[in-house]
Scaffold this active site. Structure first.
Site, short mmCIF file in Angstrom:
data_model
loop_
_atom_site.label_atom_id
_atom_site.label_comp_id
_atom_site.label_asym_id
_atom_site.label_seq_id
_atom_site.Cartn_x
_atom_site.Cartn_y
_atom_site.Cartn_z
N LYS A 167 0.84 -1.18 0.00
CA LYS A 167 0.00 0.00 0.00
C LYS A 167 0.88 1.25 0.00
O LYS A 167 1.85 1.34 0.77
CB LYS A 167 -0.91 0.01 1.23
CG LYS A 167 -1.94 -1.10 1.25
CD LYS A 167 -3.05 -0.86 0.22
CE LYS A 167 -4.17 -1.88 0.35
NZ LYS A 167 -5.28 -1.59 -0.58
N ASP A 196 -0.14 -0.53 -4.63
CA ASP A 196 -1.54 -0.10 -4.69
C ASP A 196 -1.66 1.30 -4.11
O ASP A 196 -1.46 1.52 -2.92
CB ASP A 196 -2.42 -1.08 -3.90
CG ASP A 196 -3.91 -0.74 -4.00
OD1 ASP A 196 -4.25 0.21 -4.73
OD2 ASP A 196 -4.72 -1.45 -3.36
N GLU A 222 -1.44 -0.38 -8.97
CA GLU A 222 -2.90 -0.48 -8.95
C GLU A 222 -3.52 0.87 -8.63
O GLU A 222 -3.14 1.52 -7.66
CB GLU A 222 -3.31 -1.53 -7.91
CG GLU A 222 -4.78 -1.85 -7.87
CD GLU A 222 -5.09 -2.95 -6.88
OE1 GLU A 222 -6.06 -2.79 -6.11
OE2 GLU A 222 -4.35 -3.96 -6.85
N LYS A 271 -13.87 -7.60 -7.81
CA LYS A 271 -14.39 -7.88 -6.48
C LYS A 271 -15.82 -8.40 -6.64
O LYS A 271 -16.74 -7.62 -6.91
CB LYS A 271 -14.38 -6.61 -5.62
CG LYS A 271 -13.00 -6.10 -5.24
CD LYS A 271 -13.13 -4.86 -4.38
CE LYS A 271 -11.81 -4.51 -3.69
NZ LYS A 271 -10.81 -3.97 -4.61
#
Length: 364
Positions: A167, A196, A222, A271
């Site tokens: 992250k 991400d 991402e 998702k």
């Protein structure tokens, strides 16, 4: 499948505590609240016990910003229950067509029930393909100092993960670049690193990051830009030197057709809870694969029913890349026993009929 007359449709509410509070765009949450759906099909034996009947499970775990609210989800499930009573599965799916979490629960329960009746694992019901023993998964590494990040990646690699998603975006780009540099030096070239940004960067910041990440062999960045910036992602992808662009939040805003037409992504994050079911996600995965865009399956921090369904979805996709399925650690408790073993950077796919979860209705 039997029609609605022989199906019993039930749902119950649950609340799962998180292992630590989760920051979202709309605030901090400390639990995942949702609904467990159970379909019981007694066929011609309406007097038999549940233990003798085929059962299918589904899960609706709404998340603000991605799905409908908990209240709207419950109202949709109530409509689905009435539709099952008066019609059947098709009518029930129509009743929840605009509420994605509720539709996820209903469609997953229907698929689980049908796979159970056919005595086949859910992934083989989805694709009618060969047996699959494992699917690759990535470890998710939260934001932290360079030393904390290095320690977390080393720990994940020690547990067998060869793909780590870090992250970024909380701190400035230079600080994140330093974190990635330290990680690459620590783990060497044999570990795939993804990044991400969760929409955190401007175009200029993303461009700076991509230029540097190429030197550290980062495979994917991402959602570097806000979800609406489809043209910006396409421009970044054109300029990127060996670093792929993945779109996550933008999938809901634009849809995979627009993303692929714009040449905006090397990969899309699917998702199932946010897309309205594993059936919807499976069709999207098949389509983007034809367009040579990689589908990456992940969850919205769901309970074991939805999480295991996502593992089956990944197993139904040929040559699927590492997916974000190692998310059970974010929950302090769960709906039941987790049938998915994480081993050496892979999720071992359940081979029992259906999803392969049991004991969830009564919390065993």
């Amino acid at each position: 499948m039997s029609d609605g007359a022989s199906l019993a449709f039930e749902y119950r509410r649950f609340s799962l505590s998180l292992s630590s509070p989760m920051e979202t765009a709309t605030g901090t949450i400390d639990s995942r609240d949702g609904f467990l759906v159970r379909l019981v099909d007694r066929g011609d034996s309406s007097g038999s016990d549940d233990a003798e009947a085929a059962v299918g499970y589904g899960e609706a775990t709404p998340l603000t910003g991605w799905t409908e609210s908990v209240a709207d989800c419950e109202a949709a499930l109530e409509r689905a229950r009435e539709a099952f009573r008066t019609g059947g599965p098709s009518e029930a799916l129509e009743a929840v067509d605009r509420q994605v979490a509720a539709r996820h629960a209903v469609s997953l329960a229907v698929a689980d029930l049908q796979a159970t009746r056919e005595s086949t694992p859910l992934y083989r019901y989805l694709c009618r393909g060969p047996m699959v023993g494992r699917v690759p998964v990535n470890a998710t590494i939260d934001d932290g100092s360079p030393s904390e990040t290095v320690a977390a990646v080393r720990e994940a690699v020690g547990r067998g993960f060869d793909c780590c998603k870090l992250k970024v975006g909380v701190r400035d780009v230079e600080a994140d670049v330093e974190r990635i540099r330290r990680v690459r030096e620590a783990v060497g070239p044999g570990v795939e690193l993804r990044v991400d940004a969760n929409e955190a960067w401007t175009y200029e910041e993303a461009e700076t990051a991509l230029e540097t990440f190429a030197d550290f062999d980062v495979s994917i960045v991402e959602q570097p830009l806000p979800a609406g910036a489809l043209e910006g992602h396409a421009a970044l992808r054109e300029r990127a030197d060996g670093v792929g662009i993945a779109i996550d939040e933008g999938v809901l805003e634009h849809g995979v057709d627009a993303i692929c037409e714009a040449n905006a992504a090397d990969a899309v994050v699917l998702k199932p809870m946010a897309l309205g079911g594993i059936d919807v996600a499976r069709r999207m995965a098949a389509w983007v694969c034809e367009l040579e865009v990689a589908p990456i399956v992940t969850t919205t921090i769901d309970g074991v029913v939805a999480r295991t369904g996502a593992v089956h979805l990944a197993a139904s996709i040929p040559d699927v890349p590492a997916c974000g399925l190692a998310t059970a650690k974010f929950l302090a408790d769960d709906l039941g026993r987790d049938p998915v073993l994480l081993e050496k950077g892979s999720a071992v796919v359940p081979q029992a009929k259906g999803i392969g979860v049991d004991g969830v209705w009564d919390g065993r």
